[in-house]
Design a protein around this motif. Structure first.
Motif, mmCIF file in Angstrom:
data_model
loop_
_atom_site.group_PDB
_atom_site.id
_atom_site.type_symbol
_atom_site.label_atom_id
_atom_site.label_comp_id
_atom_site.label_asym_id
_atom_site.label_seq_id
_atom_site.Cartn_x
_atom_site.Cartn_y
_atom_site.Cartn_z
ATOM 1 N N VAL A 167 -2.281 -45.904 2.509
ATOM 2 C CA VAL A 167 -3.490 -45.995 3.336
ATOM 3 C C VAL A 167 -4.677 -45.409 2.585
ATOM 4 C CG1 VAL A 167 -4.588 -45.254 5.477
ATOM 5 C CG2 VAL A 167 -2.212 -46.024 5.496
ATOM 6 N N ALA A 168 -4.462 -44.345 1.817
ATOM 7 C CA ALA A 168 -5.545 -43.788 1.008
ATOM 8 C C ALA A 168 -6.087 -44.839 0.051
ATOM 9 C CB ALA A 168 -5.061 -42.563 0.247
ATOM 10 N N ALA A 169 -5.183 -45.575 -0.607
ATOM 11 C CA ALA A 169 -5.612 -46.623 -1.530
ATOM 12 C C ALA A 169 -6.380 -47.718 -0.796
ATOM 13 C CB ALA A 169 -4.400 -47.213 -2.249
ATOM 14 N N ALA A 170 -5.864 -48.124 0.369
ATOM 15 C CA ALA A 170 -6.556 -49.155 1.149
ATOM 16 C C ALA A 170 -7.934 -48.678 1.585
ATOM 17 C CB ALA A 170 -5.710 -49.533 2.367
ATOM 18 N N HIS A 204 -4.763 -41.409 -7.833
ATOM 19 C CA HIS A 204 -5.672 -41.420 -6.686
ATOM 20 C C HIS A 204 -6.968 -40.674 -6.972
ATOM 21 C CE1 HIS A 204 -3.386 -43.432 -3.448
ATOM 22 N NE2 HIS A 204 -2.351 -43.117 -4.211
ATOM 23 N N ARG A 205 -6.894 -39.613 -7.742
ATOM 24 C CA ARG A 205 -8.133 -38.911 -8.110
ATOM 25 C C ARG A 205 -9.063 -39.826 -8.903
ATOM 26 N NH1 ARG A 205 -4.722 -33.797 -9.280
ATOM 27 N NH2 ARG A 205 -5.164 -32.454 -7.467
ATOM 28 N N GLU A 206 -8.484 -40.636 -9.776
ATOM 29 C CA GLU A 206 -9.301 -41.585 -10.549
ATOM 30 C C GLU A 206 -10.041 -42.554 -9.640
ATOM 31 O OE1 GLU A 206 -6.807 -43.552 -13.349
ATOM 32 O OE2 GLU A 206 -6.297 -41.706 -14.438
ATOM 33 N N GLN A 339 -0.260 -49.587 -4.958
ATOM 34 C CA GLN A 339 -1.438 -48.737 -4.784
ATOM 35 C C GLN A 339 -2.431 -49.051 -5.900
ATOM 36 O OE1 GLN A 339 -0.104 -44.569 -4.341
ATOM 37 N NE2 GLN A 339 1.819 -45.382 -3.536
ATOM 38 N N TYR A 340 -3.610 -49.583 -5.522
ATOM 39 C CA TYR A 340 -4.604 -50.027 -6.496
ATOM 40 C C TYR A 340 -3.959 -51.060 -7.429
ATOM 41 C CZ TYR A 340 -6.420 -45.548 -4.795
ATOM 42 O OH TYR A 340 -6.805 -44.502 -3.994
#
Length: 421
Positions: A167-170, A204-206, A339-340
């Motif tokens: 969900v963070a990626a979305a 995810h930080r990227e 993810q991404y």
């Protein structure tokens, strides 16, 4: 002997239940098949809810296991939006629906799945607090992410497991600001350990996600029923317009417990206890999918596996066992994530403490590699990241349990097929 006079009842209209019904007919069962689902939607698959469908890349219709007309065409009595209230094991009946309809079964399959764990903190009654388990949740969250992206809004996610990270990626793809609060020191710590968890943190930080590790939410504050911020146990406050609780799922065992079926302890996932044939402590009741704790000889323990492949394979295995076939359910656990621009597949079971090293094959810097969790030279689990068509040899390595030279395991010039027994 199975014949046309028998009635098989399936409680739970997810992937496991739908595939069990399909298998009964495919195996030639001509009796009644009754499938009871507490959702009003036809049985659907859950991975798209945090992946393609949530991102708007897949249509709603693509999530369903079968076309709606399939059930009538195969003489499956489908009851949507109906809750089973009780099982009477002595009378071999289940009671369901608003009118308390009772139906007798010869064999019963419990495929009741799992439900999101809830945040037990002040503020969870606010309108902007979400979970993701059902199609209706995904539809709502899709709308929320669209608005957050348009308005540069903030989403706080409690939990850095697979659902939280997907969900963070979305959310980032929609343009929302994202903060992830996680009790562990790295994402996915309980599954991948610190070595690979750190890779997902960097990914995810990227993409602009902020992490707050070794912390948990203690309060969600709001005004006029809307979320304003999320507070953590170390005194931090994160601005938020919406909060997603992604802190895991609990098996839906209440029906089985009330019927007196054996339930596993927390160390073994807390699910319904089944044997290798997916039979419960009642020989006429089977169980499959997220709700079961099953014995796995390969790992010498009981496992409760919540992933898609377990439902896909467990439902048919239980159906065949109900028909009297010789079944041993011992699939190597498998799951996947997108993810991404990172796609991965994981096979096996290697929680922190169960392995003594992680062997890398390929280029982790480019995120094109395979990681192996190894104990005393034996492969317990493998994860391929942006490397494809290797699941079969990885699973053969796990099943073979043979000692492998770790230098050969790390060498991408040696085919995995040459290492697998």
């Amino acid at each position: 002997m199975v014949d046309a006079d028998q009635t098989f009842v399936i409680v739970g209209g997810g992937l496991a239940g739908a595939k069990a019904a399909e298998t009964l007919r495919a195996e030639g069962f001509t009796g009644r098949v009754i499938l009871i689902c507490d959702e009003r939607d036809h049985p659907y698959e859950r991975p798209p809810l945090s992946k393609g469908y949530l991102l708007g890349k897949e249509e709603r219709e693509s999530v369903f296991v079968h076309e709606p007309a399939w059930y009538a065409a195969h003489d499956i009595e489908l009851h949507l939006g109906q809750t089973v209230d009780a099982i009477d094991r002595a009378a071999k009946t289940v009671r369901f629906g608003d009118d308390g309809t009772a139906v007798r079964y010869d064999k019963l399959l419990l495929a009741t799945g799992a439900e999101p764990r809830r945040l037990d903190i002040p503020g969870t009654d606010l309108a902007g607090v979400h979970h993701l388990r059902r199609l209706a949740h995904a539809e709502r969250l899709k709308h929320v992410l669209t608005n957050l992206g348009r308005d540069n809004g903030h989403l706080v996610i409690a939990g850095a497991g697979w659902i939280g990270l997907e969900v963070a990626a979305a959310a980032r793809e929609y343009g929302a600001e994202v903060t992830v609060v996680h009790r562990g020191p790295t994402p996915l710590h309980s599954v991948l350990g610190p070595e690979l968890g750190q890779l997902f943190a960097e990914l995810h930080r990227e993409h602009g996600v902020r992490f707050h590790f070794n912390a948990r939410l203690t309060e969600i504050t709001g005004q006029d029923g809307m979320v304003l911020a999320a507070r953590t146990d170390d005194g931090e406050e994160h601005p938020a317009h919406d909060v997603l609780a992604a802190i895991g799922a609990a098996p839906r065992t209440h029906l089985a417990e009330a019927a007196g079926l054996e339930i596993a302890g927390p160390a073994h996932g807390g699910g319904i206890v089944v044997d290798e044939r997916l039979r419960t402590s009642d020989p006429d009741i089977h169980a499959a999918g997220d709700v079961v704790s099953f014995p796995h000889a390969l790992f010498d323990t009981r496992l409760r596996v919540e992933h898609w492949a377990n439902a896909l394979n467990g439902g048919p295995a239980a159906a065949r066992a109900m028909l009297g076939h010789d079944v041993t359910y011992d699939r190597v656990p498998y799951f996947f994530s997108d993810q991404y621009d990172l796609g991965m597949e994981y096979s096996g079971w290697a929680p922190p403490g169960s392995y003594d090293q992680v062997v890398m094959r390929g280029d982790a810097g480019k995120r094109e590699f395979i990681a192996f969790w190894v104990k005393e030279g034996r492969v317990l689990a493998g994860m391929n990241v942006n490397v494809w068509n290797v699941t079969d040899p990885i699973q053969r390595l796990i099943r073979g349990r043979a000692r492998v030279d770790t230098e050969n395991l790390a060498d991408p010039h040696i085919p995995l097929e040459d290492l697998a027994p």
